[in-house]
Motif scaffolding. Structure first.
Motif, mmCIF file in Angstrom:
data_model
loop_
_atom_site.group_PDB
_atom_site.id
_atom_site.type_symbol
_atom_site.label_atom_id
_atom_site.label_comp_id
_atom_site.label_asym_id
_atom_site.label_seq_id
_atom_site.Cartn_x
_atom_site.Cartn_y
_atom_site.Cartn_z
ATOM 1 N N GLU A 7 47.946 -9.230 -28.696
ATOM 2 C CA GLU A 7 47.199 -8.552 -27.627
ATOM 3 C C GLU A 7 48.150 -7.939 -26.606
ATOM 4 O O GLU A 7 47.904 -6.839 -26.111
ATOM 5 C CB GLU A 7 46.244 -9.531 -26.952
ATOM 6 N N ARG A 8 49.221 -8.641 -26.293
ATOM 7 C CA ARG A 8 50.197 -8.110 -25.340
ATOM 8 C C ARG A 8 50.882 -6.860 -25.901
ATOM 9 O O ARG A 8 51.055 -5.866 -25.189
ATOM 10 C CB ARG A 8 51.236 -9.167 -24.990
ATOM 11 N N ILE A 9 51.249 -6.909 -27.183
ATOM 12 C CA ILE A 9 51.863 -5.741 -27.815
ATOM 13 C C ILE A 9 50.890 -4.577 -27.816
ATOM 14 O O ILE A 9 51.255 -3.454 -27.483
ATOM 15 C CB ILE A 9 52.339 -6.086 -29.242
ATOM 16 N N GLN A 10 49.642 -4.839 -28.174
ATOM 17 C CA GLN A 10 48.644 -3.774 -28.195
ATOM 18 C C GLN A 10 48.428 -3.209 -26.796
ATOM 19 O O GLN A 10 48.269 -1.994 -26.632
ATOM 20 C CB GLN A 10 47.319 -4.282 -28.776
ATOM 21 N N GLY A 15 48.878 1.141 -23.029
ATOM 22 C CA GLY A 15 49.321 1.632 -21.728
ATOM 23 C C GLY A 15 50.239 2.833 -21.859
ATOM 24 O O GLY A 15 50.116 3.811 -21.110
ATOM 25 N N ALA A 16 51.147 2.774 -22.819
ATOM 26 C CA ALA A 16 52.062 3.900 -23.042
ATOM 27 C C ALA A 16 51.300 5.123 -23.541
ATOM 28 O O ALA A 16 51.578 6.244 -23.125
ATOM 29 C CB ALA A 16 53.144 3.509 -24.039
ATOM 30 N N ARG A 17 50.330 4.907 -24.417
ATOM 31 C CA ARG A 17 49.517 6.020 -24.918
ATOM 32 C C ARG A 17 48.734 6.659 -23.769
ATOM 33 O O ARG A 17 48.678 7.886 -23.646
ATOM 34 C CB ARG A 17 48.548 5.544 -25.994
ATOM 35 N N HIS A 18 48.172 5.836 -22.922
ATOM 36 C CA HIS A 18 47.399 6.336 -21.778
ATOM 37 C C HIS A 18 48.294 7.148 -20.843
ATOM 38 O O HIS A 18 47.914 8.242 -20.404
ATOM 39 C CB HIS A 18 46.762 5.155 -21.045
ATOM 40 N N PRO A 54 47.103 1.450 -45.250
ATOM 41 C CA PRO A 54 46.078 1.068 -44.274
ATOM 42 C C PRO A 54 45.704 -0.421 -44.324
ATOM 43 O O PRO A 54 45.098 -0.933 -43.387
ATOM 44 C CB PRO A 54 44.881 1.947 -44.633
ATOM 45 N N ALA A 55 46.108 -1.112 -45.368
ATOM 46 C CA ALA A 55 45.823 -2.544 -45.457
ATOM 47 C C ALA A 55 46.724 -3.368 -44.544
ATOM 48 O O ALA A 55 46.444 -4.532 -44.282
ATOM 49 C CB ALA A 55 45.963 -3.018 -46.902
ATOM 50 N N ASN A 56 47.810 -2.764 -44.076
ATOM 51 C CA ASN A 56 48.749 -3.464 -43.204
ATOM 52 C C ASN A 56 48.418 -3.197 -41.746
ATOM 53 O O ASN A 56 48.280 -2.061 -41.327
ATOM 54 C CB ASN A 56 50.190 -2.997 -43.475
ATOM 55 N N ASP A 57 48.334 -4.264 -40.983
ATOM 56 C CA ASP A 57 48.181 -4.168 -39.530
ATOM 57 C C ASP A 57 49.583 -4.028 -38.943
ATOM 58 O O ASP A 57 50.391 -4.959 -39.074
ATOM 59 C CB ASP A 57 47.495 -5.421 -38.996
ATOM 60 N N PRO A 58 49.912 -2.884 -38.339
ATOM 61 C CA PRO A 58 51.285 -2.685 -37.840
ATOM 62 C C PRO A 58 51.746 -3.752 -36.854
ATOM 63 O O PRO A 58 52.884 -4.207 -36.933
ATOM 64 C CB PRO A 58 51.226 -1.308 -37.178
ATOM 65 N N VAL A 59 50.878 -4.167 -35.958
ATOM 66 C CA VAL A 59 51.271 -5.201 -34.989
ATOM 67 C C VAL A 59 51.519 -6.518 -35.716
ATOM 68 O O VAL A 59 52.494 -7.219 -35.441
ATOM 69 C CB VAL A 59 50.215 -5.349 -33.875
ATOM 70 N N GLY A 60 50.678 -6.834 -36.667
ATOM 71 C CA GLY A 60 50.875 -8.042 -37.469
ATOM 72 C C GLY A 60 52.174 -8.005 -38.248
ATOM 73 O O GLY A 60 52.875 -9.013 -38.363
ATOM 74 N N ARG A 61 52.535 -6.834 -38.764
ATOM 75 C CA ARG A 61 53.786 -6.687 -39.511
ATOM 76 C C ARG A 61 54.978 -6.853 -38.575
ATOM 77 O O ARG A 61 55.984 -7.462 -38.933
ATOM 78 C CB ARG A 61 53.862 -5.329 -40.213
ATOM 79 N N VAL A 77 59.006 -3.644 -29.442
ATOM 80 C CA VAL A 77 57.988 -2.646 -29.095
ATOM 81 C C VAL A 77 58.358 -1.949 -27.790
ATOM 82 O O VAL A 77 58.257 -0.717 -27.674
ATOM 83 C CB VAL A 77 56.585 -3.283 -29.019
ATOM 84 N N GLU A 78 58.809 -2.709 -26.801
ATOM 85 C CA GLU A 78 59.222 -2.096 -25.533
ATOM 86 C C GLU A 78 60.350 -1.097 -25.741
ATOM 87 O O GLU A 78 60.335 -0.012 -25.157
ATOM 88 C CB GLU A 78 59.650 -3.191 -24.547
ATOM 89 N N GLU A 79 61.316 -1.439 -26.583
ATOM 90 C CA GLU A 79 62.427 -0.543 -26.854
ATOM 91 C C GLU A 79 61.947 0.713 -27.590
ATOM 92 O O GLU A 79 62.399 1.825 -27.308
ATOM 93 C CB GLU A 79 63.512 -1.240 -27.664
#
Length: 84
Positions: A7-10, A15-18, A54-61, A77-79
């Motif tokens: 959730e924090r990564i998402q 936030g960056a997308r916004h 599409p079967a892979n969740d990028p955050v999960g990976r 992710v921050e980097e």
């Protein structure tokens, strides 16, 4: 996978997308995910392949390849966001 870390990564990504959208800047989510996965130790080609499935969740990976170091996953992710 720790749901609070995911959730924090998402939230970081959202936030960056916004911010990018509000300032009229491009936001390439695939590039962010690939960069974070590469930072977690996999090859660029493998990261592209994982993101394309599409079967892979990028955050999960990202969390998977960061292993037990959830702080490392967040840092990756921050980097990636800072470099974008």
């Amino acid at each position: 996978m720790s749901s609070s870390v995911a959730e924090r990564i998402q939230a970081l990504i959202d936030g960056a997308r916004h911010s990018a959208t509000n300032s009229g800047q491009p936001f390439d989510l695939q590039k962010i995910y690939v960069s974070a996965l590469v930072r977690c130790g996999i090859s660029h080609e493998e990261a592209l392949s994982l993101i394309a499935d599409p079967a892979n969740d990028p955050v999960g990976r990202i969390l998977h390849f960061a292993g037990d170091s959830h702080n490392f996953a967040i840092l990756a992710v921050e980097e990636a966001l800072a470099a974008a």
